[in-house]
Design an enzyme around this catalytic site. Structure first.
Site, PDB file in Angstrom:
ATOM      1  N   CYS A  99      -9.107   6.552  -7.483  1.00 16.95           N
ATOM      2  CA  CYS A  99     -10.557   6.742  -7.550  1.00 16.95           C
ATOM      3  C   CYS A  99     -10.891   8.226  -7.722  1.00 16.95           C
ATOM      4  O   CYS A  99     -10.331   9.079  -7.040  1.00 16.95           O
ATOM      5  CB  CYS A  99     -11.218   6.216  -6.279  1.00 16.95           C
ATOM      6  SG  CYS A  99     -11.361   4.431  -6.231  1.00 16.95           S
ATOM      7  N   HIS A 100     -11.826   8.502  -8.627  1.00 21.58           N
ATOM      8  CA  HIS A 100     -12.234   9.879  -8.873  1.00 21.58           C
ATOM      9  C   HIS A 100     -13.227  10.341  -7.813  1.00 21.58           C
ATOM     10  O   HIS A 100     -14.150   9.603  -7.461  1.00 21.58           O
ATOM     11  CB  HIS A 100     -12.897   9.998 -10.253  1.00 21.58           C
ATOM     12  CG  HIS A 100     -11.979   9.708 -11.391  1.00 21.58           C
ATOM     13  ND1 HIS A 100     -11.686   8.429 -11.792  1.00 21.58           N
ATOM     14  CD2 HIS A 100     -11.286  10.531 -12.218  1.00 21.58           C
ATOM     15  CE1 HIS A 100     -10.844   8.476 -12.819  1.00 21.58           C
ATOM     16  NE2 HIS A 100     -10.590   9.731 -13.095  1.00 21.58           N
ATOM     17  N   GLU A 144     -16.648   2.168  -4.676  1.00 22.30           N
ATOM     18  CA  GLU A 144     -17.327   2.831  -3.556  1.00 22.30           C
ATOM     19  C   GLU A 144     -18.225   1.844  -2.817  1.00 22.30           C
ATOM     20  O   GLU A 144     -18.265   1.853  -1.570  1.00 22.30           O
ATOM     21  CB  GLU A 144     -18.142   4.019  -4.066  1.00 22.30           C
ATOM     22  CG  GLU A 144     -17.327   5.242  -4.436  1.00 22.30           C
ATOM     23  CD  GLU A 144     -16.543   5.097  -5.744  1.00 22.30           C
ATOM     24  OE1 GLU A 144     -15.681   5.950  -5.993  1.00 22.30           O
ATOM     25  OE2 GLU A 144     -16.791   4.132  -6.502  1.00 22.30           O
ATOM     26  N   ASP A 169     -14.876  -4.310  14.969  1.00 23.42           N
ATOM     27  CA  ASP A 169     -14.354  -3.498  16.071  1.00 23.42           C
ATOM     28  C   ASP A 169     -15.321  -3.487  17.252  1.00 23.42           C
ATOM     29  O   ASP A 169     -14.901  -3.545  18.419  1.00 23.42           O
ATOM     30  CB  ASP A 169     -14.101  -2.078  15.580  1.00 23.42           C
ATOM     31  CG  ASP A 169     -13.579  -1.168  16.682  1.00 23.42           C
ATOM     32  OD1 ASP A 169     -12.490  -1.458  17.204  1.00 23.42           O
ATOM     33  OD2 ASP A 169     -14.265  -0.184  17.016  1.00 23.42           O
TER      34      ASP A 169
END
Length: 302
Positions: free
Chosen positions: A63-64, A99, A113
């Site tokens: 990924c850039h 993203e 969590d």
């Protein structure tokens, strides 16, 4: 990583989802009433998701890194399921699908969590991309009738056989990659009358796009703009500006090119630089979106 230096910046938007399913209505009630021991689940998970979006390129090697200019995170509660919606926006050369999905995943994991101390049956489902916009495919027009192209190389040295044409062939390869074929390809010397003659001939034949290559520099023999401009019904400055702006971002001499764009009747006429890189970059700068002009030139819906 994949080379994206040839791409244009455009507004890129992607929306992804993840679904967190709990096992009890008491868990949903605890979230909504902010009674989960670890804190405010929605707020904390949203903060985690924002970090997740921004850190995507740190964790996924292909990924850039990119500027993230907007991230929106929303929740929808349906029974025992919480649907997470993450929308990401940027103005950049590549999309933000990963993203958005990464952000949705992190939101879901943070919720897991925070909820596991009170609910051992929490599950994460359906992480997927819902929508994306802004890539090159969004700006490619599909025409019911195939467009016709002619490529004309203007060069004394190539016409005399002293040098091989590479720029004209590069233009043809760029068109082939976009699934367009070239019906006419020729090499002529840098002579105004011949340049004008070919333009008039191709317009008479109904060629949709005439691409000249070469003769746009500053030498005495660079006469392609002088030959074409008097023939044009209308100039299209935006195309010329886009070519030079794109080139200037990549090398400092692009501003010296005198690329020309305009119409002769319903034919689009382009004059591009004669260097191989200049020709390639000019094509990358304006294709395929320049062909949207035919929605207007041919009176099609746009």
């Amino acid at each position: 990583m994949v080379d994206i230096t040839h791409k244009n910046n455009t507004l890129r938007i992607a929306t992804a989802q993840a679904v967190v399913k709990v096992s009890s209505e008491d868990t949903i009630k605890a979230i909504q009433e902010n009674k989960v021991p670890k804190g405010d689940v929605f707020s904390a998970s949203k903060a985690a998701g924002l970090l997740g979006v921004k850190k995507t390129s740190d964790l996924l090697p292909d990924c850039h890194p990119m500027p993230i200019e907007y991230t929106g995170i929303e929740y929808e509660v349906n029974g025992l399921e919480i649907t997470i919606l993450v929308t990401v926006k940027t103005i950049y050369k590549t999309g933000v699908e990963v993203e958005a999905m990464h952000g949705a995943s992190i939101v879901a994991l943070n919720m897991y969590d925070m909820l596991k101390p009170i609910d051992k049956g929490v599950e994460i489902h359906h992480i997927k991309l819902l929508q994306k916009t802004g890539g090159k495919s969004d700006y490619k027009d599909n025409f019911t009738e195939p467009l016709t192209f002619a490529v004309v190389v203007c060069s004394d040295t190539i016409a005399e056989g002293k040098k091989e044409d590479k720029a004209g062939k590069a233009i043809i390869e760029k068109l082939k990659a976009l699934h367009y074929s070239v019906s006419n390809y020729m090499i002529i010397p840098d002579k105004e009358e011949e340049i004008q003659q070919k333009a008039s001939e191709f317009v008479a034949k109904g060629i949709d796009v005439i691409i000249y290559c070469g003769g746009t520099g500053l030498s005495e023999r660079d006469v392609t703009p002088e030959a074409l401009i008097p023939l044009l019904d209308r100039r299209i400055p935006g195309i010329e500006e886009a070519i030079r702006s794109y080139g200037q971002d990549r090398m400092p001499y692009a501003m010296l090119s005198r690329s020309v764009a305009g119409t002769m009747g319903s034919t689009l006429v382009l004059a591009l630089p004669g260097s191989t890189n200049g020709a390639k970059e000019s094509m990358d700068a304006i294709f395929p979106h320049v062909l949207h002009s035919f929605r207007v030139l041919k009176g099609w819906r746009h």
